[in-house]
Design a protein around this motif. Sequence first.
Motif, PDB file in Angstrom:
ATOM      1  N   LEU A  54       0.840  -1.205   0.000  1.00 17.90           N
ATOM      2  CA  LEU A  54       0.000   0.000   0.000  1.00 17.90           C
ATOM      3  C   LEU A  54       0.872   1.251   0.000  1.00 17.90           C
ATOM      4  CD1 LEU A  54      -2.735  -0.987   2.629  1.00 17.90           C
ATOM      5  CD2 LEU A  54      -3.006  -0.839   0.141  1.00 17.90           C
ATOM      6  N   PRO A  55       0.466   2.287  -0.716  1.00 20.90           N
ATOM      7  CA  PRO A  55       1.249   3.524  -0.714  1.00 20.90           C
ATOM      8  C   PRO A  55       1.239   4.194   0.654  1.00 20.90           C
ATOM      9  CG  PRO A  55      -0.822   3.817  -1.900  1.00 20.90           C
ATOM     10  CD  PRO A  55      -0.715   2.362  -1.583  1.00 20.90           C
ATOM     11  N   GLY A  56       2.348   4.800   1.001  1.00 24.24           N
ATOM     12  CA  GLY A  56       2.467   5.436   2.311  1.00 24.24           C
ATOM     13  C   GLY A  56       1.543   6.617   2.493  1.00 24.24           C
ATOM     14  N   ASP A  57       1.105   7.210   1.390  1.00 22.30           N
ATOM     15  CA  ASP A  57       0.234   8.384   1.517  1.00 22.30           C
ATOM     16  C   ASP A  57      -1.248   8.039   1.411  1.00 22.30           C
ATOM     17  OD1 ASP A  57       0.206   7.652  -1.111  1.00 22.30           O
ATOM     18  OD2 ASP A  57       0.632   9.651  -1.920  1.00 22.30           O
ATOM     19  N   LEU A  58      -1.577   6.763   1.500  1.00 24.26           N
ATOM     20  CA  LEU A  58      -2.991   6.377   1.495  1.00 24.26           C
ATOM     21  C   LEU A  58      -3.639   6.927   2.764  1.00 24.26           C
ATOM     22  CD1 LEU A  58      -5.109   4.556  -0.039  1.00 24.26           C
ATOM     23  CD2 LEU A  58      -4.506   2.762   1.598  1.00 24.26           C
ATOM     24  N   PRO A  59      -4.673   7.771   2.641  1.00 28.55           N
ATOM     25  CA  PRO A  59      -5.198   8.412   3.853  1.00 28.55           C
ATOM     26  C   PRO A  59      -5.986   7.471   4.757  1.00 28.55           C
ATOM     27  CG  PRO A  59      -6.443   9.096   1.927  1.00 28.55           C
ATOM     28  CD  PRO A  59      -5.291   8.285   1.417  1.00 28.55           C
ATOM     29  N   ARG A  60      -6.607   6.457   4.163  1.00 28.76           N
ATOM     30  CA  ARG A  60      -7.493   5.617   4.983  1.00 28.76           C
ATOM     31  C   ARG A  60      -7.600   4.229   4.359  1.00 28.76           C
ATOM     32  NH1 ARG A  60     -13.521   6.673   7.415  1.00 28.76           N
ATOM     33  NH2 ARG A  60     -14.199   4.497   7.444  1.00 28.76           N
ATOM     34  N   VAL A  61      -7.675   3.241   5.199  1.00 28.17           N
ATOM     35  CA  VAL A  61      -7.960   1.884   4.743  1.00 28.17           C
ATOM     36  C   VAL A  61      -8.946   1.268   5.733  1.00 28.17           C
ATOM     37  CG1 VAL A  61      -5.995   0.861   5.979  1.00 28.17           C
ATOM     38  CG2 VAL A  61      -6.918  -0.297   3.983  1.00 28.17           C
ATOM     39  N   ASP A  62      -9.889   0.488   5.220  1.00 23.57           N
ATOM     40  CA  ASP A  62     -10.900  -0.158   6.047  1.00 23.57           C
ATOM     41  C   ASP A  62     -10.723  -1.669   5.982  1.00 23.57           C
ATOM     42  OD1 ASP A  62     -12.307   2.537   5.061  1.00 23.57           O
ATOM     43  OD2 ASP A  62     -13.254   1.899   6.950  1.00 23.57           O
ATOM     44  N   ILE A  63     -10.552  -2.284   7.140  1.00 29.10           N
ATOM     45  CA  ILE A  63     -10.412  -3.739   7.233  1.00 29.10           C
ATOM     46  C   ILE A  63     -11.713  -4.302   7.784  1.00 29.10           C
ATOM     47  CG2 ILE A  63      -9.143  -5.640   8.284  1.00 29.10           C
ATOM     48  CD1 ILE A  63      -6.720  -3.804   8.515  1.00 29.10           C
ATOM     49  N   LEU A  64     -12.359  -5.146   7.010  1.00 31.16           N
ATOM     50  CA  LEU A  64     -13.619  -5.752   7.434  1.00 31.16           C
ATOM     51  C   LEU A  64     -13.354  -7.197   7.835  1.00 31.16           C
ATOM     52  CD1 LEU A  64     -14.381  -3.301   5.530  1.00 31.16           C
ATOM     53  CD2 LEU A  64     -16.493  -4.517   5.052  1.00 31.16           C
ATOM     54  N   LEU A  65     -13.522  -7.482   9.107  1.00 33.95           N
ATOM     55  CA  LEU A  65     -13.286  -8.830   9.613  1.00 33.95           C
ATOM     56  C   LEU A  65     -14.605  -9.601   9.598  1.00 33.95           C
ATOM     57  CD1 LEU A  65     -11.120  -7.879  12.730  1.00 33.95           C
ATOM     58  CD2 LEU A  65     -10.310  -8.626  10.483  1.00 33.95           C
ATOM     59  N   THR A  66     -14.599 -10.741   8.925  1.00 33.58           N
ATOM     60  CA  THR A  66     -15.829 -11.550   8.924  1.00 33.58           C
ATOM     61  C   THR A  66     -16.061 -12.168  10.293  1.00 33.58           C
ATOM     62  OG1 THR A  66     -14.596 -13.473   8.112  1.00 33.58           O
ATOM     63  CG2 THR A  66     -15.701 -12.072   6.471  1.00 33.58           C
ATOM     64  N   HIS A  67     -14.982 -12.507  10.988  1.00 36.02           N
ATOM     65  CA  HIS A  67     -15.059 -13.044  12.343  1.00 36.02           C
ATOM     66  C   HIS A  67     -13.659 -13.006  12.928  1.00 36.02           C
ATOM     67  CE1 HIS A  67     -13.858 -16.416   9.899  1.00 36.02           C
ATOM     68  NE2 HIS A  67     -13.769 -17.263  10.900  1.00 36.02           N
ATOM     69  N   LEU A  68     -13.528 -13.480  14.140  1.00 42.96           N
ATOM     70  CA  LEU A  68     -12.271 -13.253  14.858  1.00 42.96           C
ATOM     71  C   LEU A  68     -11.467 -14.532  15.070  1.00 42.96           C
ATOM     72  CD1 LEU A  68     -13.351 -10.545  17.454  1.00 42.96           C
ATOM     73  CD2 LEU A  68     -12.800 -10.315  15.043  1.00 42.96           C
ATOM     74  N   HIS A  69     -11.681 -15.541  14.256  1.00 39.78           N
ATOM     75  CA  HIS A  69     -10.798 -16.710  14.342  1.00 39.78           C
ATOM     76  C   HIS A  69      -9.388 -16.304  13.912  1.00 39.78           C
ATOM     77  CE1 HIS A  69     -14.358 -19.779  14.152  1.00 39.78           C
ATOM     78  NE2 HIS A  69     -14.217 -19.217  15.326  1.00 39.78           N
ATOM     79  N   LEU A  70      -8.412 -16.992  14.470  1.00 41.45           N
ATOM     80  CA  LEU A  70      -7.031 -16.535  14.358  1.00 41.45           C
ATOM     81  C   LEU A  70      -6.547 -16.438  12.914  1.00 41.45           C
ATOM     82  CD1 LEU A  70      -4.936 -15.613  16.345  1.00 41.45           C
ATOM     83  CD2 LEU A  70      -4.021 -17.926  16.443  1.00 41.45           C
ATOM     84  N   ASP A  71      -7.006 -17.332  12.054  1.00 42.40           N
ATOM     85  CA  ASP A  71      -6.539 -17.282  10.666  1.00 42.40           C
ATOM     86  C   ASP A  71      -7.062 -16.056   9.925  1.00 42.40           C
ATOM     87  OD1 ASP A  71      -9.023 -18.641  10.980  1.00 42.40           O
ATOM     88  OD2 ASP A  71      -8.885 -19.445   8.950  1.00 42.40           O
ATOM     89  N   HIS A  72      -7.951 -15.307  10.558  1.00 43.45           N
ATOM     90  CA  HIS A  72      -8.462 -14.069   9.957  1.00 43.45           C
ATOM     91  C   HIS A  72      -7.919 -12.825  10.657  1.00 43.45           C
ATOM     92  CE1 HIS A  72     -11.599 -16.059   7.386  1.00 43.45           C
ATOM     93  NE2 HIS A  72     -11.185 -17.040   8.172  1.00 43.45           N
ATOM     94  N   LEU A  73      -7.059 -13.041  11.632  1.00 45.57           N
ATOM     95  CA  LEU A  73      -6.529 -11.935  12.440  1.00 45.57           C
ATOM     96  C   LEU A  73      -5.011 -11.841  12.420  1.00 45.57           C
ATOM     97  CD1 LEU A  73      -8.335 -11.964  15.919  1.00 45.57           C
ATOM     98  CD2 LEU A  73      -8.742 -10.467  13.971  1.00 45.57           C
TER      99      LEU A  73
END
Lengths: 292, 130
Positions: A54-73
């Motif tokens: 990702l470029p260093g000047d990207l102002p915002r990124v949104d991470i959508l977690l489907t759930h909190l199992h470790l392979d998704h975190l």
Amino acid sequence: MRVTLWGTRGSLPSAGPETVRYGGNTACVEVRGCAGTVLILDAGTGLRRLGAALPGDLPRVDILLTHLHLDHLQGLGFFPPLFREGTAVHIWGPPSTTQDLRTRLARYLSPPLFPMPLRDVPGQLVLHDLPLAPFALGEFEVDADLVCHPGPTAGLRIAEDGAVLAYLPDHEPALCSRHFPDLPEWTSGYGVAAGADLLIHDAQYTAEEYAQHVGWGHSAFPHALAFARLAGVRRLMTFHHDPAHADDLLDALMATAPRDLPFELLPGREGTTVEVGPRVGADGQGEAPRQA
Amino acid sequence: MKQHPIELILMRQLAGYLAVPVFLVDAEGTLLFYNEPAEALLGRRFDEAGEMPLEHWATAFHPTDERGRPLSPAELPLVVALRERRPMQRAFWIEGLDGVRRRLEVVALPLLGQGDRFLGGVAAFWESAP
């Protein structure tokens, strides 16, 4: 929208010569909109490479977690924007009736499981409960709905200018139906996937393996095909490959699919990028996938 | 076609495997499903009865109290669970759609999902001696 797979493996990272084509990183998908909005679906180990790209000047990124199992975190602690200033990182996770998202994430992102407490992350971190109703993120409309998987788990329907991506990385619709595939209104995930231009769906097991893993929250490859048919999708991409499945086995599994499927079947390989457009155009198809 | 919430899908699936009679309604009170053990007490297969609004199912079985006084819908445990969003238990008599009167013990629960979503209600019941 442009969809790139940075991690396709389920349950456990599986690096090795036998997984180089489908990839060994766990669930992480980048979605880029026409106006530049970046969504990241799940924060598995694929997040490390994505973050570095990702470029260093990207102002915002949104991470959508489907759930909190470790392979998704597991990639969160190695996501460069969390350790620098300049990019606001918004993380969305399914709501809980007992604990907020920060408390639940900190169960992993804190000693002794992780060296740094979540509160000490230097970047700009904003946490949100994932709304279970449509909401806007940049040029995207996001609609999350809970689906059949152990613990609160969301499926994501992401729309932009009439194009729809459905993301169901961990999903066992066959568990919720006595005669799967059954009636659409009684099928988990149907509302998320109905008519999608691209469905990314759990295909962890062979049919024989599934018989030994009923209730573990995942689908057999034939279930993914049946679900995609029921939902009337345009393309299905297999995902959340079992850590024990080598490339040759996954190729062989894909080859068992019927030839008369009413949708295009794509292998979920790490590094694949797909352009997802609406159901229009001269040939009625979107662009072919290509390796990034 | 609208899909039901996952909690209702899971409850219907669970009910399909249980030997306990179970009756499932959505947030508006519309009957969505009752299982095979419930069919034996209600006197008709669900496939034949089908979905029905609260106003219909709350009167179709002619519920009465222990002394034979007709019960209004508002006195039924499942209606209380839906309207007041609390569990309720009570015994009363019904007349099945097969014409047989039976005394039931009913336990009703509201179904509240993650994210403060009110989804409907479920009743489990048994035939019991007075």
